[in-house]
Design a protein around this motif. Structure first.
Motif, PDB file in Angstrom:
ATOM      1  N   UNK A  11      84.160 -77.002 -19.144  1.00  0.00           N
ATOM      2  CA  UNK A  11      84.703 -78.331 -19.396  1.00  0.00           C
ATOM      3  C   UNK A  11      84.094 -78.908 -20.675  1.00  0.00           C
ATOM      4  N   UNK A  12      84.767 -79.904 -21.233  1.00  0.00           N
ATOM      5  CA  UNK A  12      84.169 -80.642 -22.337  1.00  0.00           C
ATOM      6  C   UNK A  12      83.011 -81.470 -21.796  1.00  0.00           C
ATOM      7  N   UNK A  13      81.932 -81.515 -22.546  1.00  0.00           N
ATOM      8  CA  UNK A  13      80.742 -82.244 -22.089  1.00  0.00           C
ATOM      9  C   UNK A  13      80.686 -83.590 -22.800  1.00  0.00           C
ATOM     10  N   UNK A  14      80.743 -84.637 -21.995  1.00  0.00           N
ATOM     11  CA  UNK A  14      80.725 -86.006 -22.484  1.00  0.00           C
ATOM     12  C   UNK A  14      79.357 -86.605 -22.211  1.00  0.00           C
ATOM     13  N   UNK A  82      73.570 -81.009 -26.611  1.00  0.00           N
ATOM     14  CA  UNK A  82      74.278 -80.258 -25.567  1.00  0.00           C
ATOM     15  C   UNK A  82      75.639 -80.857 -25.242  1.00  0.00           C
ATOM     16  N   UNK A  83      75.893 -82.080 -25.690  1.00  0.00           N
ATOM     17  CA  UNK A  83      77.199 -82.712 -25.460  1.00  0.00           C
ATOM     18  C   UNK A  83      78.204 -82.254 -26.522  1.00  0.00           C
ATOM     19  N   UNK A  84      79.476 -82.236 -26.143  1.00  0.00           N
ATOM     20  CA  UNK A  84      80.544 -81.986 -27.113  1.00  0.00           C
ATOM     21  C   UNK A  84      80.895 -83.268 -27.855  1.00  0.00           C
ATOM     22  N   UNK A 107      76.733 -83.724 -32.962  1.00  0.00           N
ATOM     23  CA  UNK A 107      77.689 -84.145 -31.941  1.00  0.00           C
ATOM     24  C   UNK A 107      78.499 -85.344 -32.414  1.00  0.00           C
ATOM     25  N   UNK A 108      79.822 -85.190 -32.491  1.00  0.00           N
ATOM     26  CA  UNK A 108      80.679 -86.322 -32.873  1.00  0.00           C
ATOM     27  C   UNK A 108      80.570 -87.463 -31.864  1.00  0.00           C
ATOM     28  N   UNK A 153      85.897 -79.260 -35.745  1.00  0.00           N
ATOM     29  CA  UNK A 153      85.806 -79.554 -37.179  1.00  0.00           C
ATOM     30  C   UNK A 153      84.829 -80.699 -37.425  1.00  0.00           C
ATOM     31  N   UNK A 154      84.964 -81.747 -36.632  1.00  0.00           N
ATOM     32  CA  UNK A 154      84.073 -82.896 -36.787  1.00  0.00           C
ATOM     33  C   UNK A 154      82.627 -82.500 -36.480  1.00  0.00           C
ATOM     34  N   UNK A 155      82.449 -81.687 -35.458  1.00  0.00           N
ATOM     35  CA  UNK A 155      81.118 -81.248 -35.070  1.00  0.00           C
ATOM     36  C   UNK A 155      80.431 -80.492 -36.208  1.00  0.00           C
ATOM     37  N   UNK A 156      81.181 -79.631 -36.868  1.00  0.00           N
ATOM     38  CA  UNK A 156      80.607 -78.849 -37.978  1.00  0.00           C
ATOM     39  C   UNK A 156      80.178 -79.733 -39.153  1.00  0.00           C
TER      40      UNK A 156
END
Length: 185
Positions: A11-14, A82-84, A107-108, A153-156
């Motif tokens: 899952x996506x981590x929030x 560790x969050x997305x 992390x965005x 993309x934003x994360x990078x």
């Protein structure tokens, strides 16, 4: 980092920081409203701080991991990493370290377009929401879920963005230059 903290999920981590849920300026009521409408099959929550009974009821719907209060800066950096995506629903921030620290950790962030947030949460590295509401947070998170490539993309870009925009030497040089301009007759 996920392995070290036992966070295993597709899952996506929030992530979010719940240091003071009762403080209305922190906007947690908006985040809880969004969480009530999000699909728990798509999101894993990581929480720094302590939730109250109202938040606990909402959070229990999701697979989650609570970290409690984090005082160690290195551990806080790992929490963000560790969050997305990190949501900072604050309604008032003089500068917003949550946003900056999350971005510096790669992390965005999602934040409301208030105070200095638009200067920190640039659209290249996050989402600055104009409408202050839980519904706006929910829509933004669902769009992130539907477009994971944009999230990656934003994360990078996050770490480089912070390193360039908030470079200490450059900021001090600009303050000095401004000071000299103000001192001129």
């Amino acid at each position: 980092v996920r392995e070290r903290y036992g966070v295993h999920t597709d899952k996506l981590i929030l992530g979010f920081v719940a240091a003071d849920l009762k403080n209305p300026t922190k906007g947690m009521t908006h985040l809880l409203e969004a969480l009530q409408k999000l699909d728990p099959e798509k999101w894993f929550l990581v929480i720094a701080g302590v939730a109250d009974a109202q938040a606990d009821e909402c959070i229990r719907r999701f697979e989650h991991r609570e970290f409690g209060y984090i005082l160690d800066q290195e551990k806080m950096n790992e929490f963000y990493a560790l969050a997305d995506v990190v949501v900072n629903p604050s309604l008032y921030e003089t500068f917003g370290l949550v946003n900056l620290e999350a971005l510096a950790s790669g992390t965005p962030t999602v934040a409301f377009q208030i105070c200095a947030a638009p200067e920190i949460v640039d659209r290249k590295v996050g989402w600055c929401i104009e409408e202050i509401s839980g519904e706006a947070i929910r829509k933004t998170l669902e769009n992130i879920d539907r477009n994971s490539e944009k999230l990656h993309q934003k994360s990078r870009r996050c770490h480089d963005f912070v390193s360039q925009k908030f470079n200490e030497k450059e900021m001090l040089d600009k303050y000095e230059q401004l000071y000299r301009e103000i001192q001129r007759p």
